[in-house]
Design a protein around this motif. Structure first.
Motif, mmCIF file in Angstrom:
data_model
loop_
_atom_site.group_PDB
_atom_site.id
_atom_site.type_symbol
_atom_site.label_atom_id
_atom_site.label_comp_id
_atom_site.label_asym_id
_atom_site.label_seq_id
_atom_site.Cartn_x
_atom_site.Cartn_y
_atom_site.Cartn_z
ATOM 1 N N GLN A 178 66.937 73.643 -81.076
ATOM 2 C CA GLN A 178 65.506 73.433 -80.952
ATOM 3 C C GLN A 178 64.987 73.833 -79.577
ATOM 4 O OE1 GLN A 178 63.840 72.404 -83.824
ATOM 5 N NE2 GLN A 178 65.909 72.848 -84.556
ATOM 6 N N ARG A 232 72.110 76.269 -88.554
ATOM 7 C CA ARG A 232 71.385 75.196 -87.882
ATOM 8 C C ARG A 232 71.071 75.661 -86.468
ATOM 9 N NH1 ARG A 232 75.495 72.617 -90.757
ATOM 10 N NH2 ARG A 232 74.727 71.290 -92.447
ATOM 11 N N TYR A 241 73.172 80.688 -85.176
ATOM 12 C CA TYR A 241 73.545 80.235 -83.832
ATOM 13 C C TYR A 241 75.050 80.396 -83.699
ATOM 14 C CZ TYR A 241 74.466 76.922 -79.993
ATOM 15 O OH TYR A 241 74.873 76.333 -78.824
ATOM 16 N N ASP A 277 72.634 66.723 -77.529
ATOM 17 C CA ASP A 277 72.248 67.283 -78.822
ATOM 18 C C ASP A 277 70.929 68.023 -78.684
ATOM 19 O OD1 ASP A 277 71.713 67.868 -81.444
ATOM 20 O OD2 ASP A 277 71.389 65.790 -82.072
ATOM 21 N N SER A 284 76.362 79.295 -87.360
ATOM 22 C CA SER A 284 75.706 78.228 -88.095
ATOM 23 C C SER A 284 74.241 78.595 -88.291
ATOM 24 C CB SER A 284 75.804 76.905 -87.343
ATOM 25 O OG SER A 284 74.997 75.919 -87.960
ATOM 26 N N GLY A 331 70.000 70.036 -81.266
ATOM 27 C CA GLY A 331 69.693 70.412 -82.636
ATOM 28 C C GLY A 331 70.578 71.494 -83.204
ATOM 29 N N ALA A 332 71.550 71.972 -82.418
ATOM 30 C CA ALA A 332 72.441 73.033 -82.871
ATOM 31 C C ALA A 332 73.684 72.433 -83.521
ATOM 32 C CB ALA A 332 72.833 73.928 -81.695
ATOM 33 N N GLU A 333 74.590 73.319 -83.951
ATOM 34 C CA GLU A 333 75.804 72.877 -84.633
ATOM 35 C C GLU A 333 76.714 72.090 -83.705
ATOM 36 O OE1 GLU A 333 78.076 72.157 -87.789
ATOM 37 O OE2 GLU A 333 76.225 73.309 -87.864
ATOM 38 N N GLN A 386 78.031 75.146 -92.791
ATOM 39 C CA GLN A 386 77.053 75.527 -91.778
ATOM 40 C C GLN A 386 75.905 76.356 -92.358
ATOM 41 O OE1 GLN A 386 80.532 75.396 -90.667
ATOM 42 N NE2 GLN A 386 79.702 73.433 -89.981
ATOM 43 N N GLN A 387 75.835 76.420 -93.685
ATOM 44 C CA GLN A 387 74.743 77.142 -94.339
ATOM 45 C C GLN A 387 73.667 76.160 -94.786
ATOM 46 O OE1 GLN A 387 76.187 79.740 -97.483
ATOM 47 N NE2 GLN A 387 77.945 80.396 -96.255
ATOM 48 N N THR A 388 72.437 76.449 -94.440
ATOM 49 C CA THR A 388 71.323 75.603 -94.877
ATOM 50 C C THR A 388 70.695 76.128 -96.166
ATOM 51 O OG1 THR A 388 69.797 76.855 -93.477
ATOM 52 C CG2 THR A 388 70.817 74.888 -92.518
#
Length: 303
Positions: A81, A78, A64, A103, A76, A105-107, A50-52
């Protein structure tokens, strides 16, 4: 183990929040974030998956929060949006007995209860929704977006009758559907101008038929009147041929029956029938319509 002093002002952390937390420690699983309670056991896992980007101990990270499959609070990088109160057109990723998940845009997908649906949705649909926080403090969405779209819309301009626009269905009333177009116009599609069954969230291209004083537009799925007469006439002929040259529908048939059988208005039906009669292709008698030359067979039983 109580390895840190408890923060007296630490906010309550809940799923669905976007917060900035400090990396307290690293493990093989990932980074653990300080929840601010003073208890190491309350640290929140930011899994490597969950790491970007790589994180370091002491670094503050925007994340998040969500519940993992075991019900534990997790994090996360991520980020969704959307923010509560915002609207967006999103994809339905799953449908359950209790509602659906979309969806944003979240985990994890965000829940949409049946009470928040307009009609029924299926996996893969793209629908307009508003993000909000439910009574339990968790994020949820609703398809009740009329007020928000009205605020986001702008008056129709640089457009004329006959132009085509593409929009997404976001609401349905007794008399028709409402679309939000790519130009951010609100368009009304009367049921008499619908040529096939439609789904909420469906994107369609339609023809502008009227520029309303309030800045909105009326639209139609039907072609221009002259072209529409040709299409309607061919459909009537097809119906007659499929029924052996006769049908129990005529100028006297109720509008609702015409709408159900031909998906057009009574006026459109009469225009097309009138052309066919003028061309000598059909005749009417005692409430029935026949292909020319077959009227002698007489009326049959109405289905």
């Amino acid at each position: 183990m109580n390895s840190r002093s408890k923060s007296m002002t630490a906010p309550r952390l809940e799923p669905g929040q976007v917060v900035t937390l400090k990396v307290a420690r690293q493990t093989d699983l990932g980074a653990f974030l300080d929840a601010g309670t003073g208890r190491t056991a309350d640290d929140i896992l930011l899994h490597k998956m969950q790491q970007t980007a790589a994180v370091a101990v002491g670094e503050e990270v925007k994340v998040y929060l969500y519940r993992d499959p075991k019900g534990r609070l997790a994090a996360s990088m991520r980020l969704p949006q959307m923010r509560p109160g915002q609207i967006a057109r999103v994809k339905v990723i799953n449908v359950t007995r209790d509602g659906a998940f979309v969806d944003i845009g979240a985990e994890r997908g965000v829940f949409m209860p049946f009470a928040g649906m307009r009609g029924r949705v299926k996996r893969g649909d793209r629908v307009w929704v508003k993000l909000y926080t439910d009574k339990s403090g968790r994020p949820a969405v609703t398809m009740d977006v009329d007020e928000e779209i009205a605020r986001a819309a702008r008056p129709a301009q640089d457009i004329k009758i006959g132009d085509q626009v593409t929009g997404t269905i976001y609401s349905e009333g007794e008399s028709g559907f409402f679309l939000f177009t790519a130009e951010r116009y609100i368009a009304f599609l009367h049921k008499d101008e619908v040529t096939r069954p439609l789904r909420m969230g469906e994107e369609i291209t339609v023809r502008v038929t009227y520029l309303r004083p309030d800045g909105r537009i009326n639209v139609s799925m039907r072609p221009q009147k002259e072209d529409a007469i040709d299409v309607d006439a061919q459909n009537i002929l097809a119906m007659l041929r499929s029924r052996g040259g006769k049908m129990p529908y005529s100028d006297d048939t109720a509008p609702e029956v015409i709408k159900e059988k031909f998906q057009i208005s009574k006026a459109a039906f009469k225009r097309a029938l009138g052309r066919l009669m003028k061309e000598g292709l059909v005749v009417q008698r005692e409430g029935w319509t026949y292909l020319a030359g077959q009227e002698h067979e007489g009326a049959g039983k109405q289905p």
